[in-house]
Each structure stands twice: as C-alpha cells, then as structure tokens.
Scaffold this motif. Sequence first.
Motif, PDB file in Angstrom:
ATOM      1  N   GLU A 209       0.817  -1.212   0.000  1.00  0.00           N
ATOM      2  CA  GLU A 209       0.000   0.000   0.000  1.00  0.00           C
ATOM      3  C   GLU A 209       0.853   1.266   0.000  1.00  0.00           C
ATOM      4  OE1 GLU A 209      -3.136   0.540  -0.354  1.00  0.00           O
ATOM      5  OE2 GLU A 209      -3.753  -1.550  -0.454  1.00  0.00           O
ATOM      6  N   GLY A 210       2.173   1.111  -0.017  1.00  0.00           N
ATOM      7  CA  GLY A 210       3.051   2.264  -0.062  1.00  0.00           C
ATOM      8  C   GLY A 210       3.463   2.751   1.311  1.00  0.00           C
ATOM      9  N   CYS A 211       3.793   4.033   1.404  1.00  0.00           N
ATOM     10  CA  CYS A 211       4.315   4.576   2.654  1.00  0.00           C
ATOM     11  C   CYS A 211       3.938   6.043   2.809  1.00  0.00           C
ATOM     12  CB  CYS A 211       5.836   4.437   2.704  1.00  0.00           C
ATOM     13  SG  CYS A 211       6.730   5.500   1.528  1.00  0.00           S
ATOM     14  N   ARG A 212       4.055   6.504   4.036  1.00  0.00           N
ATOM     15  CA  ARG A 212       3.988   7.933   4.328  1.00  0.00           C
ATOM     16  C   ARG A 212       5.391   8.383   4.723  1.00  0.00           C
ATOM     17  NH1 ARG A 212       0.440  11.797   6.615  1.00  0.00           N
ATOM     18  NH2 ARG A 212      -1.183  10.278   7.027  1.00  0.00           N
ATOM     19  N   ILE A 213       5.897   9.416   4.033  1.00  0.00           N
ATOM     20  CA  ILE A 213       7.182  10.005   4.400  1.00  0.00           C
ATOM     21  C   ILE A 213       6.880  11.246   5.228  1.00  0.00           C
ATOM     22  CG2 ILE A 213       9.380  10.891   3.590  1.00  0.00           C
ATOM     23  CD1 ILE A 213       8.871   9.581   0.911  1.00  0.00           C
ATOM     24  N   SER A 214       7.292  11.242   6.481  1.00  0.00           N
ATOM     25  CA  SER A 214       6.988  12.358   7.386  1.00  0.00           C
ATOM     26  C   SER A 214       8.107  12.473   8.413  1.00  0.00           C
ATOM     27  CB  SER A 214       5.640  12.119   8.082  1.00  0.00           C
ATOM     28  OG  SER A 214       5.686  10.915   8.846  1.00  0.00           O
ATOM     29  N   PRO A 215       8.135  13.584   9.171  1.00  0.00           N
ATOM     30  CA  PRO A 215       9.192  13.743  10.181  1.00  0.00           C
ATOM     31  C   PRO A 215       9.036  12.736  11.313  1.00  0.00           C
ATOM     32  CG  PRO A 215       8.216  15.859   9.598  1.00  0.00           C
ATOM     33  CD  PRO A 215       7.340  14.798   9.015  1.00  0.00           C
ATOM     34  N   GLN A 216      10.015  12.730  12.197  1.00  0.00           N
ATOM     35  CA  GLN A 216       9.980  11.856  13.363  1.00  0.00           C
ATOM     36  C   GLN A 216       8.740  12.150  14.194  1.00  0.00           C
ATOM     37  OE1 GLN A 216      11.995   9.431  13.875  1.00  0.00           O
ATOM     38  NE2 GLN A 216      13.853   9.867  12.713  1.00  0.00           N
ATOM     39  N   PRO A 217       8.187  11.158  14.886  1.00  0.00           N
ATOM     40  CA  PRO A 217       6.925  11.337  15.626  1.00  0.00           C
ATOM     41  C   PRO A 217       6.898  12.538  16.538  1.00  0.00           C
ATOM     42  CG  PRO A 217       7.579   9.035  15.607  1.00  0.00           C
ATOM     43  CD  PRO A 217       8.713   9.796  14.984  1.00  0.00           C
ATOM     44  N   GLN A 218       8.024  12.881  17.183  1.00  0.00           N
ATOM     45  CA  GLN A 218       8.000  13.996  18.130  1.00  0.00           C
ATOM     46  C   GLN A 218       7.727  15.335  17.451  1.00  0.00           C
ATOM     47  OE1 GLN A 218      10.641  12.049  17.609  1.00  0.00           O
ATOM     48  NE2 GLN A 218      12.571  13.204  17.482  1.00  0.00           N
ATOM     49  N   LEU A 253      12.261  23.730   8.689  1.00  0.00           N
ATOM     50  CA  LEU A 253      11.512  23.205   7.553  1.00  0.00           C
ATOM     51  C   LEU A 253      10.788  21.914   7.914  1.00  0.00           C
ATOM     52  CD1 LEU A 253      10.671  23.157   4.607  1.00  0.00           C
ATOM     53  CD2 LEU A 253      12.931  22.251   4.022  1.00  0.00           C
ATOM     54  N   LEU A 254      11.426  21.044   8.675  1.00  0.00           N
ATOM     55  CA  LEU A 254      10.808  19.769   9.054  1.00  0.00           C
ATOM     56  C   LEU A 254       9.506  19.980   9.822  1.00  0.00           C
ATOM     57  CD1 LEU A 254      13.946  17.685  10.095  1.00  0.00           C
ATOM     58  CD2 LEU A 254      12.404  17.206   8.186  1.00  0.00           C
ATOM     59  N   HIS A 255       9.419  21.075  10.558  1.00  0.00           N
ATOM     60  CA  HIS A 255       8.187  21.359  11.311  1.00  0.00           C
ATOM     61  C   HIS A 255       7.002  21.599  10.372  1.00  0.00           C
ATOM     62  CE1 HIS A 255       9.157  21.457  15.585  1.00  0.00           C
ATOM     63  NE2 HIS A 255      10.350  21.917  15.258  1.00  0.00           N
ATOM     64  N   HIS A 256       7.275  21.966   9.137  1.00  0.00           N
ATOM     65  CA  HIS A 256       6.201  22.210   8.175  1.00  0.00           C
ATOM     66  C   HIS A 256       5.944  21.004   7.271  1.00  0.00           C
ATOM     67  CE1 HIS A 256       5.982  26.380   9.366  1.00  0.00           C
ATOM     68  NE2 HIS A 256       7.283  26.519   9.178  1.00  0.00           N
ATOM     69  N   LEU A 257       6.562  19.877   7.602  1.00  0.00           N
ATOM     70  CA  LEU A 257       6.387  18.660   6.811  1.00  0.00           C
ATOM     71  C   LEU A 257       5.645  17.580   7.587  1.00  0.00           C
ATOM     72  CD1 LEU A 257       9.963  18.315   5.241  1.00  0.00           C
ATOM     73  CD2 LEU A 257       7.945  19.346   4.220  1.00  0.00           C
ATOM     74  N   CYS A 276       1.484  17.800   3.228  1.00  0.00           N
ATOM     75  CA  CYS A 276       2.163  18.785   4.077  1.00  0.00           C
ATOM     76  C   CYS A 276       1.944  20.208   3.572  1.00  0.00           C
ATOM     77  CB  CYS A 276       3.658  18.483   4.142  1.00  0.00           C
ATOM     78  SG  CYS A 276       4.485  18.485   2.534  1.00  0.00           S
ATOM     79  N   GLN A 277       2.182  21.165   4.469  1.00  0.00           N
ATOM     80  CA  GLN A 277       2.054  22.567   4.104  1.00  0.00           C
ATOM     81  C   GLN A 277       3.180  23.012   3.177  1.00  0.00           C
ATOM     82  OE1 GLN A 277       1.993  24.450   7.995  1.00  0.00           O
ATOM     83  NE2 GLN A 277      -0.183  24.848   7.815  1.00  0.00           N
ATOM     84  N   SER A 278       4.368  22.496   3.405  1.00  0.00           N
ATOM     85  CA  SER A 278       5.523  22.926   2.639  1.00  0.00           C
ATOM     86  C   SER A 278       5.393  22.563   1.168  1.00  0.00           C
ATOM     87  CB  SER A 278       6.790  22.269   3.201  1.00  0.00           C
ATOM     88  OG  SER A 278       7.906  22.532   2.368  1.00  0.00           O
TER      89      SER A 278
END
Length: 419
Positions: A209-218, A253-257, A276-278
């Motif tokens: 089903e693919g993946c979600r690329i996103s920042p670390q959980p925190q 930048l990561l905060h906006h991803l 994401c917003q970015s």
Amino acid sequence: MSNTGGRRLKQWLVEQIQSGQYSGLQWEDESRTLFRIPWKHAGKQDYNQEVDASIFKAWAVFKGKFKEGEKAEPATWKTRLRCALNKSPDFEEATERSQLDISEPYKVYRIVPEEEQKNGKSSLMVMSATGSSGDITDMDVSPAEIEELIKEEEGQSSPEYWPHSSINAFQPHQDPLPSGTASSAFSQMMMSFYYGGKLIHTQMVNHHEGCRISPQPQLGRGPLYSSDSMQSVHFPPADLIQYDRQRHVTRKLLHHLERGVLVRANQEGIFIKRLCQSRVFWSGLAEVGSHYGPVPCKLERDAVVKIFDTGRFLQALQMYQEGQFPAPDPTVTLCFGEELHDLNNAKCKLIIVQITVVNCQHLLDAVNMRRSQPFCNNTNLDMSDTAASDQMARIYQDLCSYSGPQRPACYRDNMPITA
C-alpha cells in the motif's frame, strides 16, 4: 565567486524603481541607497494580484520563467525575487526599516557598495566553523523565509491521513491491484535522504500500500499521523547535520512537513500525494502534459500525481540496450521547501529524497551487465543462461503477468522471454 547574476538584478531593479510604474516600489532615502518593495501577503482580503504581485511577476517575465497565458503563481514569483535578492551581494535587507504589519506592508533593502562586498555576503550562507569557502552551501531560504513560504502556500485544510476504505486511492480510475507476487514485487522502493547534498539515511519500502514520508513522531502529533495500512518512513533528525545554521533551518523546515507525503509504487509506476504545508517539487520519468520528463514540477496539495511511469521506463530501456537512447533513470527526486529548477542544483538543497524503483534498477543493472560483455553480439533481449538474463526474464514476466486494465506502453508481443 562570480556575481554576474547579482549585477544583472541590480541594474534591472534600479530601472524598475526609477520607472515609477510599480505601486509601492520606491526609494527610501534621498541618496538612493535604500528602497522599499511592496510585500503584501496573498491571503489579505484587499490583496490585488495585478498590483501587489506586479514587480514579482515582472521579474519572472524578465527571467523567462513566466509568459502571458500561463498559470499565474504569485507566491512562486515572490519567492524567486526574494531568493535572488538574498543571494545577490548587491543587496541586504534592512529589517529594522521593514514594515510588515501595516495595511500596505513593505520590505526595505540596502544597495551594498562594491567596496563593502570584498569579504562576500555570508549572512545567508551555511558555513562551517572554519569558515572555509569549500564548506559553504548556498541556500534558497532562511528561517524567516520558510515561515513566509508556508504562509503563501496555506490553503484549504487537507485530510489528516489517507482514508483506510479507499483501496484505489492512488489509482482512482483503475481496478484494485491483485495481491499476488507481481503486485508486491513492484511495490519495492529504496528511499535515500540527502541533507545539503549529503546522504544521511536510506530505507527500503516493501508495503504493497506504499508509505507515508513524514518527520519523526516527536515533530508531529503522534498516533494522529500514523496508519496501519501503509509503511511509515521518517525524515532523519536534523541533529545529524554538522553545520549549525543548516541544522537550524532544516529543523525549521521539518516542522512544516508533519503531514508528509504519501507514496505508492506498483506495475504502473510511482504515485504520490502531498499533504504537508511545505512546497514539494519533483523530477522523474513521467508524463507532464504533452512532455515526458524528467522535468522539475511542483506537487499541488492533495492531488494524486504519477511521478514515474514504468511503461515509459521500459520503452526507454529497450532503446538504450539497442544503443538508440541514453540510460533511463529509475529514480525520482523530491525537493522539500525549495524550488527545484533542475537536478544539477539539487546538491545545494536542504532536503532531497530520492526514490528508486528497485525492480527497474535491477533491470537497468542487468542491461548494463549485458552491454559490458564484449562477446555478446546480439543486443536484443534474447535470454541466455546468464544471471542477468534470468533476472530480467523474471522481472519482465512479473510485469507482464499483471492482468490489470493496461499493459505497459513499451510492451512488445514478440519480445522473446524465457523462464
């Protein structure tokens, strides 16, 4: 460092100020060393694109980045001129004079005399502790500019995650993919993460089903952004970056991803959806209008986009092994937060993710192996007993056994394939 581009910008901008045809673009002092440039946010109720974006549009036209009749992108126009001003040694922002919280906001820039430029403009560079020129990475954005880029991109709210009930989410007009070997084989992707041109992390994606690329959980909101229906892939932490300023801007930048992007691969290719917003730009072997890539393109928010076409790759691979075409690239490049003009400038970007279709890479490797054999006189895909041929046969059979609505564009009924 050559500043020819800065000189060209300086001459052009001075001419525009003196023309008096742009509302709000004017000299700030009598000595004409400071000037105002209008800086109204596109989200303001009284925003008028024809007036408030006119100087930014003029720069895009001057640089050949926009022609009348094309889709208007005032946020992109603004970003281009802002980046040009920040990169040029001829200008520096006089932040103490800028007024951004009034009804007609503006920024003030100072024209830097040439005698002051001998030490270079380093305030917007990423520099090592030693300060050597070899360790400088030119960036398009500063922390404040990232905030502004995000504001320019903010629009309607988007779904927090991919609907679990939508099995066809990445292929809205096609039947569900089969769950057999062929489907799983073409879901494999290798993710490579680059920060400032340096490889930081690689990860294999195997989920069908693919993946979600996103920042670390925190950096996100915990379980809200997770999903059992796809694999979770995280951006490496910015702490791994060596240089202080680059680390600071990348973290910003990561905060906006945090919502990230959704990516899925199958026999048809790679599909992506930006949440994401970015801003996100991509370059890959896929159809863009009437043109087949790779051509850098912007991902619109919440739109499902095909960024890699397997059939087109196989067609190019066939031509390559016959000596008629350069080797096709099985990799797609994603650039987060900054505009990607071409792959040559990707090394100076804050965050780059390259996605390689594993099976397509194997095919390319096999063709290269066959081409390197001097005793192989037949360049067609007539399968012999070599390991490369066995690998190619298996992958092609996996692909061609897919009984979906459409065969790859390059499929040839007379292509000799043996098990």
